[in-house]
Design a protein around this motif. Structure first.
Motif, PDB file in Angstrom:
ATOM      1  N   GLU B 298      50.928  27.276  34.242  1.00  0.00           N
ATOM      2  CA  GLU B 298      49.519  26.848  33.456  1.00  0.00           C
ATOM      3  C   GLU B 298      49.153  27.845  32.329  1.00  0.00           C
ATOM      4  O   GLU B 298      48.865  27.367  31.208  1.00  0.00           O
ATOM      5  N   VAL B 299      48.890  28.918  32.875  1.00  0.00           N
ATOM      6  CA  VAL B 299      48.331  30.089  32.085  1.00  0.00           C
ATOM      7  C   VAL B 299      49.347  30.409  30.880  1.00  0.00           C
ATOM      8  O   VAL B 299      48.775  30.347  29.872  1.00  0.00           O
ATOM      9  N   LYS B 300      50.513  30.526  31.242  1.00  0.00           N
ATOM     10  CA  LYS B 300      51.663  30.734  30.326  1.00  0.00           C
ATOM     11  C   LYS B 300      51.609  29.443  29.143  1.00  0.00           C
ATOM     12  O   LYS B 300      51.189  29.952  28.118  1.00  0.00           O
ATOM     13  N   MET B 301      51.494  28.379  29.543  1.00  0.00           N
ATOM     14  CA  MET B 301      51.332  27.149  28.556  1.00  0.00           C
ATOM     15  C   MET B 301      50.222  27.133  27.795  1.00  0.00           C
ATOM     16  O   MET B 301      50.065  27.111  26.604  1.00  0.00           O
ATOM     17  N   GLU B 323      38.304  30.073  33.018  1.00  0.00           N
ATOM     18  CA  GLU B 323      38.217  29.439  34.184  1.00  0.00           C
ATOM     19  C   GLU B 323      38.868  30.411  35.130  1.00  0.00           C
ATOM     20  O   GLU B 323      38.716  30.787  36.400  1.00  0.00           O
ATOM     21  N   GLN B 324      40.341  30.523  34.761  1.00  0.00           N
ATOM     22  CA  GLN B 324      41.196  31.365  35.568  1.00  0.00           C
ATOM     23  C   GLN B 324      40.869  32.753  35.646  1.00  0.00           C
ATOM     24  O   GLN B 324      40.997  33.238  36.743  1.00  0.00           O
ATOM     25  N   GLU B 325      40.310  33.335  34.679  1.00  0.00           N
ATOM     26  CA  GLU B 325      39.538  34.465  34.573  1.00  0.00           C
ATOM     27  C   GLU B 325      38.526  34.579  35.554  1.00  0.00           C
ATOM     28  O   GLU B 325      38.520  35.690  36.477  1.00  0.00           O
ATOM     29  N   MET B 326      37.621  33.666  35.680  1.00  0.00           N
ATOM     30  CA  MET B 326      36.641  33.781  36.716  1.00  0.00           C
ATOM     31  C   MET B 326      36.975  33.680  38.126  1.00  0.00           C
ATOM     32  O   MET B 326      36.376  34.281  38.861  1.00  0.00           O
ATOM     33  N   ARG B 327      38.052  32.820  38.210  1.00  0.00           N
ATOM     34  CA  ARG B 327      38.507  32.918  39.794  1.00  0.00           C
ATOM     35  C   ARG B 327      39.434  34.014  40.003  1.00  0.00           C
ATOM     36  O   ARG B 327      39.220  34.637  41.128  1.00  0.00           O
ATOM     37  N   ASN B 328      39.758  34.774  39.075  1.00  0.00           N
ATOM     38  CA  ASN B 328      40.599  36.026  39.266  1.00  0.00           C
ATOM     39  C   ASN B 328      39.498  37.071  39.856  1.00  0.00           C
ATOM     40  O   ASN B 328      39.355  37.974  40.674  1.00  0.00           O
ATOM     41  N   ILE B 329      38.317  36.987  38.840  1.00  0.00           N
ATOM     42  CA  ILE B 329      37.251  37.916  39.003  1.00  0.00           C
ATOM     43  C   ILE B 329      36.548  37.869  40.635  1.00  0.00           C
ATOM     44  O   ILE B 329      36.326  38.896  41.201  1.00  0.00           O
ATOM     45  N   GLN B 338      35.112  42.396  51.141  1.00  0.00           N
ATOM     46  CA  GLN B 338      35.392  42.291  52.507  1.00  0.00           C
ATOM     47  C   GLN B 338      36.235  43.219  53.028  1.00  0.00           C
ATOM     48  O   GLN B 338      36.709  43.230  54.150  1.00  0.00           O
ATOM     49  N   ARG B 339      36.675  44.080  52.295  1.00  0.00           N
ATOM     50  CA  ARG B 339      37.379  45.561  52.528  1.00  0.00           C
ATOM     51  C   ARG B 339      38.977  45.091  52.955  1.00  0.00           C
ATOM     52  O   ARG B 339      39.283  45.679  53.901  1.00  0.00           O
ATOM     53  N   HIS B 340      39.286  43.920  52.175  1.00  0.00           N
ATOM     54  CA  HIS B 340      40.632  43.573  52.561  1.00  0.00           C
ATOM     55  C   HIS B 340      41.605  43.755  51.422  1.00  0.00           C
ATOM     56  O   HIS B 340      41.922  42.523  50.795  1.00  0.00           O
ATOM     57  N   ARG B 341      42.049  44.717  51.196  1.00  0.00           N
ATOM     58  CA  ARG B 341      42.537  45.114  50.015  1.00  0.00           C
ATOM     59  C   ARG B 341      44.256  44.695  49.844  1.00  0.00           C
ATOM     60  O   ARG B 341      44.649  45.038  48.642  1.00  0.00           O
ATOM     61  N   THR B 342      44.807  44.238  50.941  1.00  0.00           N
ATOM     62  CA  THR B 342      46.232  44.163  51.050  1.00  0.00           C
ATOM     63  C   THR B 342      46.532  43.162  49.742  1.00  0.00           C
ATOM     64  O   THR B 342      47.466  43.436  49.057  1.00  0.00           O
ATOM     65  N   LYS B 343      45.903  41.898  49.469  1.00  0.00           N
ATOM     66  CA  LYS B 343      46.351  40.993  48.616  1.00  0.00           C
ATOM     67  C   LYS B 343      45.356  40.942  47.399  1.00  0.00           C
ATOM     68  O   LYS B 343      45.369  40.090  46.685  1.00  0.00           O
ATOM     69  N   ILE B 344      44.728  42.281  47.080  1.00  0.00           N
ATOM     70  CA  ILE B 344      43.906  42.412  45.900  1.00  0.00           C
ATOM     71  C   ILE B 344      44.513  41.951  44.719  1.00  0.00           C
ATOM     72  O   ILE B 344      44.095  41.695  43.704  1.00  0.00           O
ATOM     73  N   ASN B 345      46.068  42.300  44.650  1.00  0.00           N
ATOM     74  CA  ASN B 345      46.861  42.176  43.396  1.00  0.00           C
ATOM     75  C   ASN B 345      47.288  40.556  43.114  1.00  0.00           C
ATOM     76  O   ASN B 345      48.116  40.491  42.241  1.00  0.00           O
ATOM     77  N   SER B 346      46.749  39.633  44.051  1.00  0.00           N
ATOM     78  CA  SER B 346      47.247  38.436  43.965  1.00  0.00           C
ATOM     79  C   SER B 346      46.586  37.491  42.879  1.00  0.00           C
ATOM     80  O   SER B 346      46.790  36.241  42.788  1.00  0.00           O
ATOM     81  N   TYR B 347      45.887  38.224  42.011  1.00  0.00           N
ATOM     82  CA  TYR B 347      45.409  37.493  41.139  1.00  0.00           C
ATOM     83  C   TYR B 347      46.395  36.957  39.888  1.00  0.00           C
ATOM     84  O   TYR B 347      47.360  37.336  39.771  1.00  0.00           O
ATOM     85  N   ILE B 348      46.102  36.046  38.911  1.00  0.00           N
ATOM     86  CA  ILE B 348      46.984  35.554  37.964  1.00  0.00           C
ATOM     87  C   ILE B 348      46.831  36.201  36.885  1.00  0.00           C
ATOM     88  O   ILE B 348      45.854  35.913  36.113  1.00  0.00           O
ATOM     89  N   PRO B 349      47.836  37.095  36.320  1.00  0.00           N
ATOM     90  CA  PRO B 349      47.297  38.022  35.184  1.00  0.00           C
ATOM     91  C   PRO B 349      47.548  36.848  33.907  1.00  0.00           C
ATOM     92  O   PRO B 349      48.333  36.081  33.895  1.00  0.00           O
ATOM     93  N   ILE B 350      46.883  37.085  32.834  1.00  0.00           N
ATOM     94  CA  ILE B 350      46.555  36.132  31.827  1.00  0.00           C
ATOM     95  C   ILE B 350      47.262  36.791  30.558  1.00  0.00           C
ATOM     96  O   ILE B 350      48.038  36.061  29.946  1.00  0.00           O
ATOM     97  N   LEU B 351      46.951  37.875  30.205  1.00  0.00           N
ATOM     98  CA  LEU B 351      47.310  38.384  28.760  1.00  0.00           C
ATOM     99  C   LEU B 351      48.397  39.598  29.148  1.00  0.00           C
ATOM    100  O   LEU B 351      48.070  40.395  29.838  1.00  0.00           O
TER     101      LEU B 351
END
Lengths: 247, 351
Positions: B298-301, B323-329, B338-351
């Motif tokens: 979706e982000v690509k499109m 909205e996607q950016e807000m979700r990422n932030i 929550q100091r749970h950094r293992t999956k912190i890079n699972s946001y969806i990069p936009i640009l």
């Protein structure tokens, strides 16, 4: 705690037997209570260990559950109001059962499921997978919480029971038994003293009697020597009997 | 003259298109995300956000910073921007904007209906409603006793009325499961939106229709996936699929019969757009979920929509990207707090 305390009772042999019986009873009671206290302490230590384990596990599980909440919110948006609005009856319920340890009843909580999942279709269009994971994680957390609640109530109850039992053991050991022993000692000393008094009295009487006897013997001798005393007729020494008509 | 959009577009909508492109340029870049990911706590996050276009949106925050406060403020900012666009728009862009807000309105209406049926105070529910989906009759909801009253008195005035008529007759409003109602409304909405864009023609149709087709198919896939193991019947499931996508009609019919994920993949194999997407889904632990894959597509499109000029798709794409950016932030903020950094890079990069 006065050290001179003893039971007020009239010292007699009967009292002594009674006191001995009481002492025996107190000692048996103390041993039984000590055994109870030991059993309770053993169970207490076991529960303590389990509580520590469960609490550590709880920390992990809650962390996991909170993180899965964040994941679900990322995908599904904000579903909190939907969830709150659809609450009606509880699905997970608790039954309280009783467990008996050395005479102390401990409550044990056990959970059971009732009813179907009313949130089956929440997140149908977005985030359903994450919501399912979230539900699982929090269900696990709730089960752990129930177990922890059981353990903690048992812990507190046992603690109370152990304190009471130990207090009783100490009371018997340091108050009751010494008191009975002192009473016994007192009775025995009184009895001994009475015996000595008896003995002394008897002795004194005997002496007096002896003196009296000697005095009367002397008197008799004197009178016999003065010829005033006629001996009564000795039946056995007589040769002639006047009453016999024919010989 | 529908083919000469370049000649007529800027008369009515040029200012807004320029504005939205400027806003798009202020979306967070990969470098910003890298900075955010390295923050230690939420205060650091706030400081980093001050260097971006967000500026001092958290400046008047006195108490301790929580993730929900950040979320609310970001939503408010987005809402303000959207209202500005909307207030300055002319037809037919205004209708386009109304269509965009319909999806939030559907969520709000469902919330309000539920609350009214359970006699909850309206004020509490109004706070939880999405600001982009507010409509004038919202406070009047509590005067309705039953759902049909609600519909007759209030919802008839809103843009949602035609969607309700598609779903059902008024008397069945009470019995339907709320989730089914929500999904049916959304299906009608999507189809109406698609028709609008198609009728508008021109570059807008060229850009918006593929996006909406993807949205429809994505919903079909997700509904199918989430209905495994629930009590949703196959017919009910099929009635929830929007028909404006590529999967209509054979794909939808096949999807309605599917029982598990493998079968779903085989259905997707028929369509070259969706085959690589479903193949990219990893297994349960660690791999990407289907939702993540769809978010990325979706982000690509949406980003590609900015490559053409003189169409309304840029507005839609901008709001979705924001909205996607807000979700990422929010995701990064939750991981940090929550100091749970293992999956912190699972946001969806936009640009």
């Amino acid at each position: 705690m006065s050290g001179k305390d003893r039971i007020e009772i009239f010292p007699s042999r009967m009292a002594q037997t009674i006191m001995k019986a009481r002492l025996k009873g107190a000692q048996t009671g103390r041993n039984l209570l000590k055994k109870k206290s030991d059993a309770l302490t053993l169970r207490f230590r076991q529960i303590l260990k389990k509580i520590i384990e469960t609490k550590m596990l709880m920390g992990e599980v809650m962390r996991e559950a909170a993180f899965s909440l964040a994941e679900a919110k990322f995908t599904a948006g904000d579903f909190s109001t939907t969830v709150i609005q659809n609450v009606n009856k509880a699905q997970v319920k608790i039954r309280a059962k009783k467990d008996n340890v050395a005479g102390v009843t401990l409550p044990v909580f056990e959970h059971y499921h009732e009813g179907t999942d009313s949130y089956e279709l929440t997140g149908l269009a977005r985030g359903g997978e994450q919501l399912a994971k979230l539900k699982r994680n929090y269900a696990k957390a709730v089960e752990l919480l129930v177990e922890l609640a059981s353990l903690q109530t048992s812990f507190v109850t046992l603690d109370e029971a152990i304190k009471i039992t130990n207090r009783r053991v100490n009371a018997i050991e340091h108050v009751i038994i010494p008191r009975i022993e002192r009473t016994l000692a007192y009775i025995i000393t009184e009895l001994d003293e009475r015996e000595r008094e008896e003995f002394y009295r008897l002795k004194k009487i005997q002496e007096k009697k002896k003196i009296l006897k000697e005095k009367s013997e002397k008197d008799l001798e004197q009178r016999r020597a003065a010829g005033e005393v006629t001996e009564p007729a000795n039946l056995l020494a007589e040769e002639k009997d006047e009453d016999l008509l024919f010989e | 003259m529908p083919d000469c959009a370049e000649l007529y577009f800027n008369v009515d909508h040029g200012y807004l298109e320029g504005l939205v492109r400027g806003c798009k340029a202020s979306l967070l870049t990969q470098q910003d995300y890298l900075n955010l990911v390295q923050c230690e706590n939420l205060e650091d996050l706030k400081i980093h956000l001050q260097t971006t276009d967000y500026g001092n949106f958290l400046a008047d925050q006195t108490g301790p910073l929580t993730v929900s406060i950040i979320d609310t403020k970001m939503k408010k900012k987005l809402c303000r921007e959207f209202e500005y666009f909307r207030n300055h728009s002319l037809e037919p862009l205004s209708t386009f904007f109304t269509y965009m807000t319909c999806s939030y309105m559907i969520d709000n209406v469902i919330l309000l209906m539920n609350g009214a049926l359970q006699k909850k105070p309206v004020k509490d529910i109004l706070v939880k409603c999405h600001p982009l989906g507010s409509f004038m009759e919202m406070e009047a909801v509590n005067i309705a006793e039953t759902a049909s009253d609600l519909f007759n008195a209030i919802l008839v005035e809103t843009p949602l009325a035609p969607f309700f008529q598609d779903c059902m007759s008024e008397n069945t409003l009470d019995e339907l499961n709320i989730e089914l109602l929500r999904n049916k409304l959304y299906k009608s909405y999507l189809e109406a939106f698609y028709t609008f864009c198609k009728n508008h023609g021109d570059v807008t149709a060229e850009i918006m229709c593929p996006i909406l087709e993807f949205e429809a198919d994505r919903r079909a896939f997700i509904i199918t996936l989430n209905s495994f193991g629930t009590e949703l019947t196959k017919d009910d499931r099929e009635s929830l699929y929007p028909t404006c996508g590529k999967l209509y009609p054979e794909g939808l019919r096949l999807l309605a019969q599917v029982e598990d994920f493998e079968q779903m993949k085989r259905v997707a194999d028929h369509y070259e757009v969706y085959k690589p997407l479903l193949d990219a889904v990893g297994d349960n632990n660690g791999g990407k979920t289907l939702e993540d894959v769809f978010f990325e597509h979706e982000v690509k499109m949406n980003v590609l929509a900015f490559n053409r000029q003189f169409h309304y798709g840029v507005f839609y794409a901008y709001i979705k990207l924001r909205e996607q950016e807000m979700r990422n932030i929010v995701w990064i903020a939750e991981c940090i707090s929550q100091r749970h950094r293992t999956k912190i890079n699972s946001y969806i990069p936009i640009l």
